[in-house]
Design a protein around this motif. Structure first.
Motif, PDB file in Angstrom:
ATOM      1  N   ILE A  10       0.848  -0.985   0.032  1.00 34.17           N
ATOM      2  CA  ILE A  10      -0.145  -0.192   0.112  1.00 34.17           C
ATOM      3  C   ILE A  10       0.920   1.218   0.001  1.00 34.17           C
ATOM      4  N   GLY A  11       0.581   2.190  -0.941  1.00 35.23           N
ATOM      5  CA  GLY A  11       1.427   3.468  -0.870  1.00 35.23           C
ATOM      6  C   GLY A  11       0.652   4.561  -1.078  1.00 35.23           C
ATOM      7  N   SER A  12       1.091   5.686  -0.839  1.00 33.96           N
ATOM      8  CA  SER A  12       0.482   7.145  -0.961  1.00 33.96           C
ATOM      9  C   SER A  12       1.665   8.144  -1.067  1.00 33.96           C
ATOM     10  N   ILE A  96      -9.509  -5.716  -2.976  1.00 32.78           N
ATOM     11  CA  ILE A  96      -8.726  -4.579  -2.893  1.00 32.78           C
ATOM     12  C   ILE A  96      -8.870  -3.483  -3.736  1.00 32.78           C
ATOM     13  N   GLN A  97      -9.304  -3.601  -5.078  1.00 36.31           N
ATOM     14  CA  GLN A  97      -9.611  -2.600  -5.904  1.00 36.31           C
ATOM     15  C   GLN A  97     -10.820  -1.957  -5.469  1.00 36.31           C
ATOM     16  N   GLU A  98     -11.791  -2.723  -4.803  1.00 31.97           N
ATOM     17  CA  GLU A  98     -13.034  -1.572  -4.123  1.00 31.97           C
ATOM     18  C   GLU A  98     -12.523  -0.969  -2.995  1.00 31.97           C
ATOM     19  N   ILE A  99     -11.657  -1.536  -2.217  1.00 31.65           N
ATOM     20  CA  ILE A  99     -11.135  -0.746  -1.176  1.00 31.65           C
ATOM     21  C   ILE A  99     -10.338   0.515  -1.607  1.00 31.65           C
ATOM     22  N   ILE A 103     -11.640   4.518  -1.272  1.00 31.89           N
ATOM     23  CA  ILE A 103     -10.803   5.463  -0.497  1.00 31.89           C
ATOM     24  C   ILE A 103     -10.263   6.750  -1.513  1.00 31.89           C
ATOM     25  N   ASP A 104      -9.995   6.235  -2.700  1.00 28.28           N
ATOM     26  CA  ASP A 104      -9.821   7.487  -3.736  1.00 28.28           C
ATOM     27  C   ASP A 104      -9.988   6.914  -5.149  1.00 28.28           C
ATOM     28  N   ALA A 119      -3.416   9.334  -3.907  1.00 26.83           N
ATOM     29  CA  ALA A 119      -3.667   9.462  -2.672  1.00 26.83           C
ATOM     30  C   ALA A 119      -3.357   7.918  -1.950  1.00 26.83           C
ATOM     31  N   ILE A 120      -3.832   7.033  -2.842  1.00 19.80           N
ATOM     32  CA  ILE A 120      -3.727   5.556  -2.128  1.00 19.80           C
ATOM     33  C   ILE A 120      -3.467   4.462  -3.621  1.00 19.80           C
ATOM     34  N   ASP A 121      -2.689   3.581  -3.189  1.00 15.32           N
ATOM     35  CA  ASP A 121      -2.426   2.482  -4.218  1.00 15.32           C
ATOM     36  C   ASP A 121      -2.177   1.213  -3.484  1.00 15.32           C
TER      37      ASP A 121
END
Length: 181
Positions: A10-12, A96-99, A103-104, A119-121
């Motif tokens: 997870i990255g941002s 995880i794509q839905e999550i 989020i963004d 913002a989120i990956d």
């Protein structure tokens, strides 16, 4: 009983990065309530594959289970059945794509297909030693061995994991990157 290890990254690099990562970790934990979850330390790295003044925060997650999570549709024997493993991995990817989009929903690439700030990956990096080549998903992640922000958390969480195509651990791939520089 088979153990299934799901590795995420997870990255941002935009917005309140720590809060966004915490939100993503909480959402993944909530989506997979019956699995053991471990998180790596958060690391900060320069953007990979594009120029930006905004560094990334990244965290690795390892989800370990001996049961197929309740929100995964296919309960087939994934230890023996390649197509069941593929369906399982695609179901995990969908969750995880839905999550991530919850989020963004902003795209991660510009109109020309280049990476941009986000913002989120959330990336699905690997599941056990499975090799999956599907139009929607390649496992292990096809560029994981080139990315220190993936390898450092993975090495911390699961030092014995071996890339099924190269036979190397995350630490060995990380060493390759450092020796190349």
């Amino acid at each position: 009983m088979t153990t299934i290890d799901i590795h995420l990254n997870i990255g941002s690099n935009s917005g309140h990065r720590e809060a966004l990562i915490e939100r993503a970790v909480a959402a993944v934990s909530s989506a997979f309530p019956d699995v053991e979850i471990k998180c790596s330390d958060i690391i900060e790295t320069a953007p990979w594959g594009f120029e930006s003044p905004n560094p990334f925060l990244n965290i690795g997650m390892m989800l370990r289970t001996t049961e197929i999570p309740h929100n995964i549709a296919d309960k087939s024997d994934i230890t023996e059945n390649k197509s069941a493993r593929e369906r399982f991995a695609l179901d995990v990817l969908m969750v995880i794509q839905e999550i991530q989009s919850g989020i963004d929903p902003s795209p991660h690439r510009d109109a020309q297909g280049r990476y941009i700030d986000r913002a989120i990956d959330i990336d699905l990096i690997a599941i056990n030693d499975w090799v999956i080549d599907h139009p929607s998903l390649t496992l292990p992640h096809p560029r994981m061995h080139m990315r220190d922000f993936v390898l450092r958390p993975l090495a911390q969480l699961d030092p014995t994991w071996h890339h099924p195509l190269t036979g190397k651990t995350a630490s060995q791939h990380l060493s390759d990157i450092l020796n190349y520089l």
